[in-house]
Scaffold this motif. Structure first.
Motif, PDB file in Angstrom:
ATOM      1  N   ALA A   4       0.846  -1.281  -0.115  1.00 13.82           N
ATOM      2  CA  ALA A   4      -0.044   0.204   0.066  1.00 13.82           C
ATOM      3  C   ALA A   4       0.932   0.995   0.018  1.00 13.82           C
ATOM      4  CB  ALA A   4      -0.926  -0.004   1.114  1.00 13.82           C
ATOM      5  N   GLY A   5       1.814   1.275   0.788  1.00 15.72           N
ATOM      6  CA  GLY A   5       2.884   2.601   0.853  1.00 15.72           C
ATOM      7  C   GLY A   5       3.392   2.603  -0.526  1.00 15.72           C
ATOM      8  N   THR A   6       3.817   1.678  -1.182  1.00 15.95           N
ATOM      9  CA  THR A   6       4.404   1.835  -2.405  1.00 15.95           C
ATOM     10  C   THR A   6       3.643   2.374  -3.503  1.00 15.95           C
ATOM     11  OG1 THR A   6       6.059   0.073  -1.982  1.00 15.95           O
ATOM     12  CG2 THR A   6       5.758   0.637  -4.302  1.00 15.95           C
ATOM     13  N   ALA A   7       2.185   1.892  -3.576  1.00 10.50           N
ATOM     14  CA  ALA A   7       1.244   2.320  -4.500  1.00 10.50           C
ATOM     15  C   ALA A   7       0.931   3.623  -4.141  1.00 10.50           C
ATOM     16  CB  ALA A   7       0.019   1.411  -4.223  1.00 10.50           C
ATOM     17  N   ALA A  53      -1.386  11.633  -0.908  1.00  9.72           N
ATOM     18  CA  ALA A  53      -1.097  10.330  -1.432  1.00  9.72           C
ATOM     19  C   ALA A  53       0.303  10.058  -1.083  1.00  9.72           C
ATOM     20  CB  ALA A  53      -1.400  10.048  -2.713  1.00  9.72           C
ATOM     21  N   LEU A  54       1.277  11.196  -1.355  1.00  7.07           N
ATOM     22  CA  LEU A  54       2.685  10.953  -1.291  1.00  7.07           C
ATOM     23  C   LEU A  54       2.809  10.724   0.482  1.00  7.07           C
ATOM     24  CD1 LEU A  54       5.377  10.555  -2.534  1.00  7.07           C
ATOM     25  CD2 LEU A  54       5.355  13.167  -2.240  1.00  7.07           C
ATOM     26  N   GLY A  55       2.387  11.636   1.092  1.00  9.31           N
ATOM     27  CA  GLY A  55       2.329  11.539   2.723  1.00  9.31           C
ATOM     28  C   GLY A  55       1.945  10.218   3.175  1.00  9.31           C
ATOM     29  N   GLY A  56       0.611   9.824   2.861  1.00  8.61           N
ATOM     30  CA  GLY A  56       0.075   8.451   3.298  1.00  8.61           C
ATOM     31  C   GLY A  56       1.119   7.362   3.129  1.00  8.61           C
ATOM     32  N   GLY A  57       1.647   7.410   1.679  1.00 13.31           N
ATOM     33  CA  GLY A  57       2.529   6.317   1.257  1.00 13.31           C
ATOM     34  C   GLY A  57       3.716   6.473   2.265  1.00 13.31           C
ATOM     35  N   ILE A  58       4.343   7.688   2.416  1.00 14.43           N
ATOM     36  CA  ILE A  58       5.493   7.431   3.380  1.00 14.43           C
ATOM     37  C   ILE A  58       5.176   7.033   4.884  1.00 14.43           C
ATOM     38  CG2 ILE A  58       7.019   8.963   4.517  1.00 14.43           C
ATOM     39  CD1 ILE A  58       7.117  10.885   1.929  1.00 14.43           C
ATOM     40  N   TRP A  59       3.897   7.429   5.126  1.00 17.54           N
ATOM     41  CA  TRP A  59       3.407   7.071   6.453  1.00 17.54           C
ATOM     42  C   TRP A  59       3.306   5.585   6.652  1.00 17.54           C
ATOM     43  CZ3 TRP A  59      -1.466   4.924   8.000  1.00 17.54           C
ATOM     44  CH2 TRP A  59      -1.540   5.082   9.569  1.00 17.54           C
ATOM     45  N   ALA A 113       3.563  10.558  -6.405  1.00 17.13           N
ATOM     46  CA  ALA A 113       4.512  11.318  -7.000  1.00 17.13           C
ATOM     47  C   ALA A 113       4.216  11.570  -8.528  1.00 17.13           C
ATOM     48  CB  ALA A 113       5.910  10.329  -6.826  1.00 17.13           C
ATOM     49  N   ALA A 114       3.519  10.675  -9.107  1.00 18.21           N
ATOM     50  CA  ALA A 114       3.174  10.841 -10.540  1.00 18.21           C
ATOM     51  C   ALA A 114       1.934  11.712 -10.594  1.00 18.21           C
ATOM     52  CB  ALA A 114       2.453   9.487 -10.955  1.00 18.21           C
TER      53      ALA A 114
END
Length: 65
Positions: free
Chosen positions: A9-12, A54-60, A18-19
């Protein structure tokens, strides 16, 4: 065992965020509409906001994996 779904999920989320940020920035740099038929300021603001979220959620997610 629980870290596998968090990594996926984090990678997605990181890739999508980023995209979206890169795409919105490229459209703004070219002075092209981010979304056709919508207020340009609102579409750019929401695209950048959701991309950052989305980027912040993925990093989290990756931080807890």
């Amino acid at each position: 065992m629980e870290s596998g779904p968090a990594i996926f999920a984090g990678t997605a989320f990181v890739l999508f965020g980023a995209a979206l940020l890169l795409w919105a920035a490229a459209r703004l740099r070219l002075r092209a509409p981010v979304v056709h038929g919508v207020n340009p300021v609102a579409s750019a603001t929401l695209s950048l906001l959701f991309g950052a979220a989305a980027l912040g959620g993925g990093i989290w997610c990756l931080g807890y994996a």
